[in-house]
Write a protein that holds these residues in place. Sequence first.
Motif, PDB file in Angstrom:
ATOM      1  N   LEU A   1       0.831  -1.207   0.000  1.00 47.66           N
ATOM      2  CA  LEU A   1       0.000   0.000   0.000  1.00 47.66           C
ATOM      3  C   LEU A   1       0.862   1.251   0.000  1.00 47.66           C
ATOM      4  CD1 LEU A   1      -3.147   0.541   2.232  1.00 47.66           C
ATOM      5  CD2 LEU A   1      -1.555   2.381   1.778  1.00 47.66           C
ATOM      6  N   TYR A   2       1.848   1.287   0.881  1.00 44.53           N
ATOM      7  CA  TYR A   2       2.709   2.471   0.963  1.00 44.53           C
ATOM      8  C   TYR A   2       3.629   2.588  -0.254  1.00 44.53           C
ATOM      9  CZ  TYR A   2       1.032   3.607   5.603  1.00 44.53           C
ATOM     10  OH  TYR A   2       0.218   3.984   6.652  1.00 44.53           O
ATOM     11  N   ASN A   3       4.017   1.452  -0.836  1.00 46.49           N
ATOM     12  CA  ASN A   3       4.812   1.513  -2.065  1.00 46.49           C
ATOM     13  C   ASN A   3       4.021   2.178  -3.186  1.00 46.49           C
ATOM     14  OD1 ASN A   3       6.940   0.221  -0.825  1.00 46.49           O
ATOM     15  ND2 ASN A   3       6.495  -1.785  -1.707  1.00 46.49           N
ATOM     16  N   GLU A   4       2.729   1.916  -3.237  1.00 43.12           N
ATOM     17  CA  GLU A   4       1.881   2.452  -4.303  1.00 43.12           C
ATOM     18  C   GLU A   4       1.552   3.929  -4.104  1.00 43.12           C
ATOM     19  OE1 GLU A   4       0.632   1.408  -7.145  1.00 43.12           O
ATOM     20  OE2 GLU A   4       1.496  -0.603  -7.070  1.00 43.12           O
ATOM     21  N   PHE A   5       1.228   4.309  -2.857  1.00 44.48           N
ATOM     22  CA  PHE A   5       0.668   5.641  -2.630  1.00 44.48           C
ATOM     23  C   PHE A   5       1.540   6.552  -1.770  1.00 44.48           C
ATOM     24  CE2 PHE A   5      -2.889   2.619  -3.123  1.00 44.48           C
ATOM     25  CZ  PHE A   5      -3.436   3.111  -4.289  1.00 44.48           C
ATOM     26  N   GLY A   6       2.480   5.979  -1.058  1.00 43.94           N
ATOM     27  CA  GLY A   6       3.379   6.782  -0.231  1.00 43.94           C
ATOM     28  C   GLY A   6       2.831   7.134   1.130  1.00 43.94           C
ATOM     29  N   SER A   7       1.558   7.520   1.198  1.00 49.16           N
ATOM     30  CA  SER A   7       0.950   7.957   2.457  1.00 49.16           C
ATOM     31  C   SER A   7      -0.561   7.993   2.262  1.00 49.16           C
ATOM     32  CB  SER A   7       1.446   9.357   2.838  1.00 49.16           C
ATOM     33  OG  SER A   7       1.016  10.312   1.869  1.00 49.16           O
ATOM     34  N   LYS A   8      -1.273   8.286   3.333  1.00 50.05           N
ATOM     35  CA  LYS A   8      -2.723   8.421   3.210  1.00 50.05           C
ATOM     36  C   LYS A   8      -3.076   9.622   2.334  1.00 50.05           C
ATOM     37  CE  LYS A   8      -7.024   8.364   5.845  1.00 50.05           C
ATOM     38  NZ  LYS A   8      -7.684   8.404   7.165  1.00 50.05           N
TER      39      LYS A   8
ATOM     40  N   PRO B   1      -7.775  16.090  -1.218  1.00 51.41           N
ATOM     41  CA  PRO B   1      -6.314  15.935  -1.115  1.00 51.41           C
ATOM     42  C   PRO B   1      -5.587  17.261  -1.036  1.00 51.41           C
ATOM     43  CG  PRO B   1      -7.028  15.542  -3.350  1.00 51.41           C
ATOM     44  CD  PRO B   1      -8.286  15.728  -2.541  1.00 51.41           C
ATOM     45  N   ARG B   2      -4.555  17.281  -0.216  1.00 52.29           N
ATOM     46  CA  ARG B   2      -3.680  18.447  -0.134  1.00 52.29           C
ATOM     47  C   ARG B   2      -2.551  18.312  -1.156  1.00 52.29           C
ATOM     48  NH1 ARG B   2      -2.552  18.471   6.281  1.00 52.29           N
ATOM     49  NH2 ARG B   2      -2.256  16.280   5.765  1.00 52.29           N
ATOM     50  N   PRO B   3      -2.040  19.442  -1.647  1.00 51.47           N
ATOM     51  CA  PRO B   3      -0.961  19.370  -2.633  1.00 51.47           C
ATOM     52  C   PRO B   3       0.292  18.714  -2.057  1.00 51.47           C
ATOM     53  CG  PRO B   3      -1.889  21.590  -2.488  1.00 51.47           C
ATOM     54  CD  PRO B   3      -2.440  20.815  -1.335  1.00 51.47           C
ATOM     55  N   VAL B   4       1.099  18.178  -2.930  1.00 51.23           N
ATOM     56  CA  VAL B   4       2.385  17.611  -2.519  1.00 51.23           C
ATOM     57  C   VAL B   4       3.276  18.744  -1.991  1.00 51.23           C
ATOM     58  CG1 VAL B   4       4.438  16.389  -3.339  1.00 51.23           C
ATOM     59  CG2 VAL B   4       2.187  15.787  -4.225  1.00 51.23           C
ATOM     60  N   ARG B   5       4.035  18.461  -0.936  1.00 52.05           N
ATOM     61  CA  ARG B   5       4.929  19.475  -0.374  1.00 52.05           C
ATOM     62  C   ARG B   5       5.951  19.927  -1.416  1.00 52.05           C
ATOM     63  NH1 ARG B   5       5.838  15.429   2.999  1.00 52.05           N
ATOM     64  NH2 ARG B   5       8.056  15.523   2.512  1.00 52.05           N
TER      65      ARG B   5
ATOM     66  N   LEU C   1       9.769  12.826  -6.189  1.00 53.06           N
ATOM     67  CA  LEU C   1       8.723  12.263  -7.029  1.00 53.06           C
ATOM     68  C   LEU C   1       8.388  10.845  -6.602  1.00 53.06           C
ATOM     69  CD1 LEU C   1       9.861  13.455 -10.579  1.00 53.06           C
ATOM     70  CD2 LEU C   1       8.025  14.408  -9.172  1.00 53.06           C
ATOM     71  N   ALA C   2       7.126  10.497  -6.692  1.00 55.51           N
ATOM     72  CA  ALA C   2       6.706   9.135  -6.374  1.00 55.51           C
ATOM     73  C   ALA C   2       7.323   8.165  -7.374  1.00 55.51           C
ATOM     74  CB  ALA C   2       5.191   9.041  -6.409  1.00 55.51           C
TER      75      ALA C   2
ATOM     76  N   GLN D   1       1.083   7.275  -9.610  1.00 58.28           N
ATOM     77  CA  GLN D   1       1.033   8.138  -8.432  1.00 58.28           C
ATOM     78  C   GLN D   1       1.606   9.520  -8.739  1.00 58.28           C
ATOM     79  OE1 GLN D   1      -0.643   7.402  -5.756  1.00 58.28           O
ATOM     80  NE2 GLN D   1      -0.247   9.428  -4.905  1.00 58.28           N
ATOM     81  N   ARG D   2       2.615   9.575  -9.583  1.00 59.61           N
ATOM     82  CA  ARG D   2       3.151  10.878  -9.973  1.00 59.61           C
ATOM     83  C   ARG D   2       2.059  11.706 -10.650  1.00 59.61           C
ATOM     84  NH1 ARG D   2       7.881   7.861 -11.359  1.00 59.61           N
ATOM     85  NH2 ARG D   2       7.429   7.960 -13.606  1.00 59.61           N
ATOM     86  N   ARG D   3       1.259  11.057 -11.484  1.00 59.00           N
ATOM     87  CA  ARG D   3       0.154  11.766 -12.132  1.00 59.00           C
ATOM     88  C   ARG D   3      -0.867  12.229 -11.104  1.00 59.00           C
ATOM     89  NH1 ARG D   3      -4.759  10.141 -14.706  1.00 59.00           N
ATOM     90  NH2 ARG D   3      -5.334  11.609 -16.374  1.00 59.00           N
ATOM     91  N   ALA D   4      -1.198  11.359 -10.161  1.00 57.84           N
ATOM     92  CA  ALA D   4      -2.156  11.732  -9.123  1.00 57.84           C
ATOM     93  C   ALA D   4      -1.633  12.865  -8.262  1.00 57.84           C
ATOM     94  CB  ALA D   4      -2.483  10.509  -8.255  1.00 57.84           C
ATOM     95  N   ASP D   5      -0.333  12.844  -7.995  1.00 57.81           N
ATOM     96  CA  ASP D   5       0.265  13.879  -7.154  1.00 57.81           C
ATOM     97  C   ASP D   5       0.244  15.251  -7.832  1.00 57.81           C
ATOM     98  OD1 ASP D   5       0.724  12.114  -5.119  1.00 57.81           O
ATOM     99  OD2 ASP D   5       2.841  11.801  -5.565  1.00 57.81           O
ATOM    100  N   GLY D   6       0.023  15.266  -9.137  1.00 53.68           N
ATOM    101  CA  GLY D   6      -0.103  16.535  -9.836  1.00 53.68           C
ATOM    102  C   GLY D   6      -1.346  17.306  -9.441  1.00 53.68           C
ATOM    103  N   GLY D   7      -2.257  16.650  -8.739  1.00 53.81           N
ATOM    104  CA  GLY D   7      -3.462  17.309  -8.252  1.00 53.81           C
ATOM    105  C   GLY D   7      -4.676  17.010  -9.106  1.00 53.81           C
TER     106      GLY D   7
END
Length: 211
Positions: free
Chosen positions: A40-47, A112-116, A121-122, A127-133
């Motif tokens: 789970l954490y490998n895929e998403f990094g965090s909640k 979701p809150r923006p990536v710090r 990068l994930a 996940q990198r795409r998702a982290d784009g917001g």
Amino acid sequence: MPTAREALLDAALAALSRHPWSAVRMADLAAAARVSRQTLYNEFGSKEGLARALVRHEADAYLDGVRRLLAGSEPDARTLAAVAEWTVARAGDRPILRSLLTGAWTEGLPRPRPVRPGAPLAPVPAQRRADGGPPAPGELLATTARCAGERWAAGCELALRLALSHVVAPALPPEGQCAEPDSWRPMTPTMTRLIETILSVETRSPRNTMP
């Protein structure tokens, strides 16, 4: 056979139908998806990463559905009215999509809150795409309209804007009945006919384009 990522997203959506996001536990999601917590954490990094992925997943699933409705033939007024009806029904069943389309996020949803800034990068491309917001409501609406092609994009956007007015303020129940909390009904036949009439009149005009 769903991938581990897909199984985890499905588990998160199922958990969210029963609990507010603050009460959803990562360990429970891993158990429900039958994967390890490390996976789970490998895929998403965090909640927070999971929240971003969940919102992106809902946007992508909605756009895939629109493309299926529009595939196979040149869109017309009836097709775009069907897209509008489907949008209302889908938004009624899926609170995250409803928030994506309207910009109104309730407390129990994973906004979701923006990536710090400066965060690495994930490692997972999805996940990198998702982290784009997530897409803003206007961006999602414009992307949806483009699915109809250049000729019908403006008409599709008009149909969707009429549909979203129904999402924001659903039709009243029949006289003498009280609406159930959080109940969502399909668009009224009057709304569907209105969309078809507006679009069919426009396509018969000399301009052949929406203003």
